[in-house]
Design an enzyme around this catalytic site. Structure first.
Site, PDB file in Angstrom:
ATOM      1  N   ALA A 253       0.803  -1.230   0.000  1.00 48.75           N
ATOM      2  CA  ALA A 253       0.000   0.000   0.000  1.00 48.75           C
ATOM      3  C   ALA A 253       0.836   1.281   0.000  1.00 48.75           C
ATOM      4  O   ALA A 253       0.264   2.370   0.107  1.00 48.75           O
ATOM      5  CB  ALA A 253      -1.021   0.040   1.143  1.00 48.75           C
ATOM      6  N   ALA A 254       2.156   1.168  -0.141  1.00 52.42           N
ATOM      7  CA  ALA A 254       2.972   2.397  -0.199  1.00 52.42           C
ATOM      8  C   ALA A 254       2.570   3.246  -1.406  1.00 52.42           C
ATOM      9  O   ALA A 254       2.418   4.473  -1.298  1.00 52.42           O
ATOM     10  CB  ALA A 254       4.456   2.042  -0.268  1.00 52.42           C
ATOM     11  N   GLY A 255       2.374   2.600  -2.550  1.00 46.86           N
ATOM     12  CA  GLY A 255       1.971   3.341  -3.748  1.00 46.86           C
ATOM     13  C   GLY A 255       0.589   3.956  -3.593  1.00 46.86           C
ATOM     14  O   GLY A 255       0.342   5.081  -4.046  1.00 46.86           O
ATOM     15  N   ASP A 256      -0.311   3.230  -2.947  1.00 46.90           N
ATOM     16  CA  ASP A 256      -1.669   3.752  -2.736  1.00 46.90           C
ATOM     17  C   ASP A 256      -1.635   4.946  -1.773  1.00 46.90           C
ATOM     18  O   ASP A 256      -2.370   5.923  -1.947  1.00 46.90           O
ATOM     19  CB  ASP A 256      -2.570   2.650  -2.165  1.00 46.90           C
ATOM     20  CG  ASP A 256      -2.637   1.429  -3.075  1.00 46.90           C
ATOM     21  OD1 ASP A 256      -2.595   1.602  -4.312  1.00 46.90           O
ATOM     22  OD2 ASP A 256      -2.722   0.303  -2.554  1.00 46.90           O
TER      23      ASP A 256
HETATM   24  O1  RIB Z   1      -1.607  -1.929  -3.609  1.00 45.26           O
HETATM   25  C1  RIB Z   1      -1.680  -2.882  -2.578  1.00 45.26           C
HETATM   26  C2  RIB Z   1      -2.922  -3.724  -2.756  1.00 45.26           C
HETATM   27  O2  RIB Z   1      -2.801  -4.470  -3.948  1.00 45.26           O
HETATM   28  C3  RIB Z   1      -3.144  -4.754  -1.686  1.00 45.26           C
HETATM   29  O3  RIB Z   1      -3.868  -4.235  -0.583  1.00 45.26           O
HETATM   30  C4  RIB Z   1      -3.857  -5.872  -2.418  1.00 45.26           C
HETATM   31  O4  RIB Z   1      -5.192  -6.022  -2.061  1.00 45.26           O
HETATM   32  C5  RIB Z   1      -3.731  -5.518  -3.900  1.00 45.26           C
HETATM   33  O5  RIB Z   1      -4.889  -5.022  -4.430  1.00 45.26           O
END
Ligand code: RIB
Length: 314
Positions: A253-256
């Site tokens: 989730a770093a990119g998110d």
């Molecule tokens: O970007 C990370 C996410 O990629 C994870 O939470 C996983 O669910 C995938 O969708």
């Protein structure tokens, strides 16, 4: 940031329950190894990006689809705890909620396999989408939702005067007609290489690949480089933004997290460089904590974190 009013952001995207296995290292083919632990943690790129936008202070609505099962209910509840409007998250009894198998090594690096489940069945409701695009600064989308639905939402956003921030992950070919609809494209080095057809691992290469993607009609491109920071490319040229050194616990989730901080800064009138710098600070905090959504920092924590090194023109 220029504006103090909470910006509105609509997110179309995936919701996954992440089944997270911590392992000393990823097993080789034929190898059996003892893992450290297993946990179920809310994730999915759409959910994670919505949470990041909300924790940076935006009013967020999410369009997506979960199954009529315990994972779907847990994911919706987690999003609601962050104040995210989930009334446009569909519940499909014919498919299980999306699942991601996440293997995290002691180094913090991860390997992820996604089973789309209900995410593959999301159907844009035009009225629900229009309501969520109304006065929204951005539509944020990724490629864990069906591309036909992403394209439909992007076209509706542009018609509504709402900017599109696209994170084409997992990477797939982008239809030629979609490029000019994108205001801000956020890609990692692998996605940039795939889409531009040239290397993007080093800052100068990322700048060149970003310029190729910009030439297709995108206003601004950001290429993220993990520990190497990010490269911002717009009409003023390309700049390399280094990242601070951090001991990674889990990069999931770093990119998110980066994307949410970037989106909210831009939505508030900040420059692309201000947005990238805040995104880097948010991602640096994210990777010090395990899991996807639990690791996404709140705005106050990001603002208290050290400033990254200065950017350099490329
Ligand atoms: O970007 C990370 C996410 O990629 C994870 O939470 C996983 O669910 C995938 O969708």
């Amino acid at each position: 940031m220029r504006s103090t009013e909470a910006p509105r952001i609509a997110v179309l995207g995936s919701l996954n329950m992440d089944l997270v296995v911590r392992v000393p290292h990823a097993p080789a083919a034929g190898e059996t190894l003892q893992g450290h632990s297993i946990h179920s943690i809310p994730g999915g790129k759409g959910g994670n990006q919505a949470v990041s936008c909300a924790r940076q202070g935006a009013q967020v609505s999410l369009l997506g689809c979960v199954g009529a099962d315990a994972h779907g209910e847990a994911l919706r509840q987690a999003l609601q705890q962050d104040g995210i409007d989930t009334t446009a998250v569909q519940i499909d009894p014919a498919a299980p909620t999306g699942t991601a198998l996440v293997m995290v090594e002691d180094s913090g690096q991860n390997r992820i396999v996604v089973i789309a489940g209900a995410n593959a069945r999301v159907e844009i409701d035009d009225a629900a989408l229009a309501a969520r695009l109304d006065r929204a600064a951005f539509l944020v989308a990724q490629f864990e939702s069906p591309l036909v639905q992403v394209a439909r939402a992007m076209n509706a956003a542009v018609r509504a005067g709402c900017k599109v921030l696209l994170n084409p992950s997992p990477v797939q070919a982008v239809d030629a007609a979609l490029w000019p609809l994108i205001d801000t494209l956020v890609v990692n080095e692998v996605e940039a290489r795939t889409l531009a057809g040239q290397p993007a691992e080093e800052p100068r290469d990322a700048a060149a690949a970003g310029a190729v993607l910009r030439a297709r009609g995108v206003a601004r491109v950001v290429v993220t480089l993990g520990a190497g920071g990010a490269v911002a490319i717009d009409a003023d040229g390309a700049r390399h933004h280094p990242a601070p050194r951090v001991q990674a616990v889990d990069t999931t989730a770093a990119g998110d997290t980066f994307l949410g901080a970037l989106a909210v800064t831009l939505a508030c009138g900040g420059s692309l460089d201000e947005a990238v710098r805040l995104g880097i600070r948010a991602a640096a905090l994210c990777i010090t904590q395990p899991g996807a959504q639990p690791s996404i920092p709140l705005r106050d924590a990001v603002l208290r974190s050290p400033l990254p090194p200065d950017w350099t023109p490329l």
